[in-house]
Design an enzyme around this catalytic site. Structure first.
Site, PDB file in Angstrom:
ATOM      1  N   ARG A  22      -2.574   6.458   0.085  1.00 18.66           N
ATOM      2  CA  ARG A  22      -2.597   6.359   1.544  1.00 18.66           C
ATOM      3  C   ARG A  22      -1.735   7.354   2.287  1.00 18.66           C
ATOM      4  NH1 ARG A  22      -3.417   0.420   4.252  1.00 18.66           N
ATOM      5  NH2 ARG A  22      -5.667   0.544   4.201  1.00 18.66           N
TER       6      ARG A  22
ATOM      7  N   ARG B 151      -5.637  13.033  -5.559  1.00 20.44           N
ATOM      8  CA  ARG B 151      -6.911  12.394  -5.197  1.00 20.44           C
ATOM      9  C   ARG B 151      -7.991  13.446  -4.908  1.00 20.44           C
ATOM     10  NH1 ARG B 151     -11.030  10.826  -4.117  1.00 20.44           N
ATOM     11  NH2 ARG B 151     -11.779   9.184  -2.753  1.00 20.44           N
TER      12      ARG B 151
ATOM     13  N   ASP C 257      -6.878  -1.416  -7.440  1.00 22.73           N
ATOM     14  CA  ASP C 257      -7.454  -2.026  -6.242  1.00 22.73           C
ATOM     15  C   ASP C 257      -7.826  -3.459  -6.574  1.00 22.73           C
ATOM     16  OD1 ASP C 257      -8.487  -0.768  -3.456  1.00 22.73           O
ATOM     17  OD2 ASP C 257      -9.615  -2.552  -4.002  1.00 22.73           O
TER      18      ASP C 257
ATOM     19  N   TYR D  15     -15.770 -10.054  -0.266  1.00 21.93           N
ATOM     20  CA  TYR D  15     -16.336  -8.720  -0.552  1.00 21.93           C
ATOM     21  C   TYR D  15     -17.612  -8.826  -1.388  1.00 21.93           C
ATOM     22  CZ  TYR D  15     -12.418  -6.117   1.428  1.00 21.93           C
ATOM     23  OH  TYR D  15     -11.504  -5.577   2.294  1.00 21.93           O
TER      24      TYR D  15
ATOM     25  N   ARG E 114       0.814  -1.216   0.000  1.00 22.34           N
ATOM     26  CA  ARG E 114       0.000   0.000   0.000  1.00 22.34           C
ATOM     27  C   ARG E 114       0.852   1.272   0.000  1.00 22.34           C
ATOM     28  NH1 ARG E 114      -5.249  -1.861   1.310  1.00 22.34           N
ATOM     29  NH2 ARG E 114      -5.938   0.012   0.328  1.00 22.34           N
TER      30      ARG E 114
END
Ligand code: CP3
Length: 339
Positions: free
Chosen positions: A30, A39, A76, A153, A26
């Site tokens: 982040r 972002r 992702d 998920y 990651r």
């Protein structure tokens, strides 16, 4: 083209390296203010993921700013369920929320086996841009979620502490679970192959929710799917990171992959013993990056002495946490590089 810095590739193949290679799960997104700046200009996470030029830009940030030994493509694991017909949006403070779930056979029947050449073309386009801009500086890591984690998920429709909606299906309708897992596995194999074709130099399979299954169910449902993926990918080294899969570590060690991820709760010596000839990757506690510098340095050195410098890729035991100070990450990387 062979990367100038191919430490990670050599470590993954079990070859000697002059020093221990390091990257962070990651690492793209982040933690970096440079990521936030990009972002925040966009209306959604999905827009960033699906715009190859921007995804490429944030992929390169940690290479330029942090000095890691590999890039990982910014994307992702949830792009796979999306491509199969169950889309999601990333909600601030909540994480992913799916537009629909997969809990019945009728819903499973509607799932597409995605064609990465069309539905996931934005990822391979981003990989091609990154490869061009890296110009051989460091290798590029491609990735996908492991089928069990993706199924979790899809069934849950969001993140969860227990994923009990997904786990319920394993007990009540194992045939349905198997059917979905097969479809996800098939999609994942062609998706990883497309990433490799576009330029990924190695690939990692994230089984983030491995640790919530009892050992027997992990071996029954999760492991065979990963095994099929490892068997299908022989173009580049494969890393399998099954977080919390303590009981199944011996079985993971028998997979036809090169590297196994180790989380911070796993015992390094036990993992070494089990892993045999394989390379290990991990396992600094991500929270040690909150500690005073001297504790971080000491903990990092201790970790490397426990793993040994051969057949080893330094990393955290899971993804870096969003509120981590980039200076601490730099210190971690520098410590590894100067050992
Ligand atoms: O640097 C990298 O590792 C590349 C990018 C990457 C992202 N997600 C970007 C992202 C990678 C490799 C992932 C993998 C991923 N995604 C996993 C497996 C690894 C793990 O940590 O266990 C999982 C379980 C997901 C699913 C996911 N994506 C969740 C649960 C969330 C919300 C919480 C969170 O992690 O922030 C995401 C969002 C996400 N994926 C962000 C980023 C940068 C943050 C969202 C934002 O910036 O708006």
């Amino acid at each position: 083209m062979k990367p100038e810095n191919d430490l990670i590739l050599r470590a993954a193949r079990g070859e000697k390296t002059e020093r221990v290679p390091v990257w962070l799960m990651r690492q793209a997104g982040r933690i970096l203010p440079e990521y936030r700046a990009i972002r925040n200009k966009l209306s959604s996470f999905n827009e960033l993921v699906e715009t190859p030029e921007l995804a490429a830009e944030v992929t390169l940030q940690p290479v330029d700013i942090l000095g890691v030994d590999a890039a990982i493509i910014f994307s992702d694991i949830l792009v796979v369920p999306e491509a199969m017909g169950v889309g999601y949006k990333m909600v601030k403070g909540k994480g992913p929320v799916f537009h629909s779930t997969v809990t019945t056979q009728a819903e499973a029947d509607k799932l597409r086996i995605a064609d990465p050449g069309s539905e996931l073309k934005y990822v391979t386009d981003a990989i091609r841009i990154v490869k061009k801009e890296l110009n051989g500086r460091v290798p590029l890591i491609g990735f996908a979620g492991a089928p069990w984690t993706i199924f979790a998920y899809m069934a849950e429709g969001s993140g969860s502490k227990t994923f009990s909606a997904a786990r319920k299906i394993l007990y009540q309708n194992p045939a349905l679970a198997q059917d979905v897992l097969n479809k996800v596995t098939e999609t994942t194999i062609s998706y990883l192959k497309a990433q490799i074709e576009a330029g990924a130099d190695l690939v990692q399979v994230f089984d983030s929710w491995a640790g919530i299954l009892p050992e027997q169910q992990y071996k029954q449902f999760a492991l065979p799917a990963i095994e099929r993926i490892c068997e299908a990918i022989d173009e580049v080294p494969v890393t399998v990171f099954a977080k919390g899969a303590y009981g199944a570590f011996d079985a993971l060690a028998n997979l036809p992959c090169r590297t196994l991820g180790v989380d911070w709760n796993m015992n390094i010596q036990d993992c070494r013993k089990a892993a045999g000839n394989k390379t290990l990757q991990g396992n600094l506690d991500p929270c040690l990056l909150y500690a005073p510098d001297e504790d971080l340095v000491a903990g990092t050195q201790k970790m490397v002495s426990a793993f040994g410098k051969d057949k080893y890729i330094a990393n955290l035991g899971h993804g870096v946490y969003p509120d981590t100070d980039p200076q601490k990450v730099k210190l971690f990387i520098e410590t590894i590089k100067t050992l």
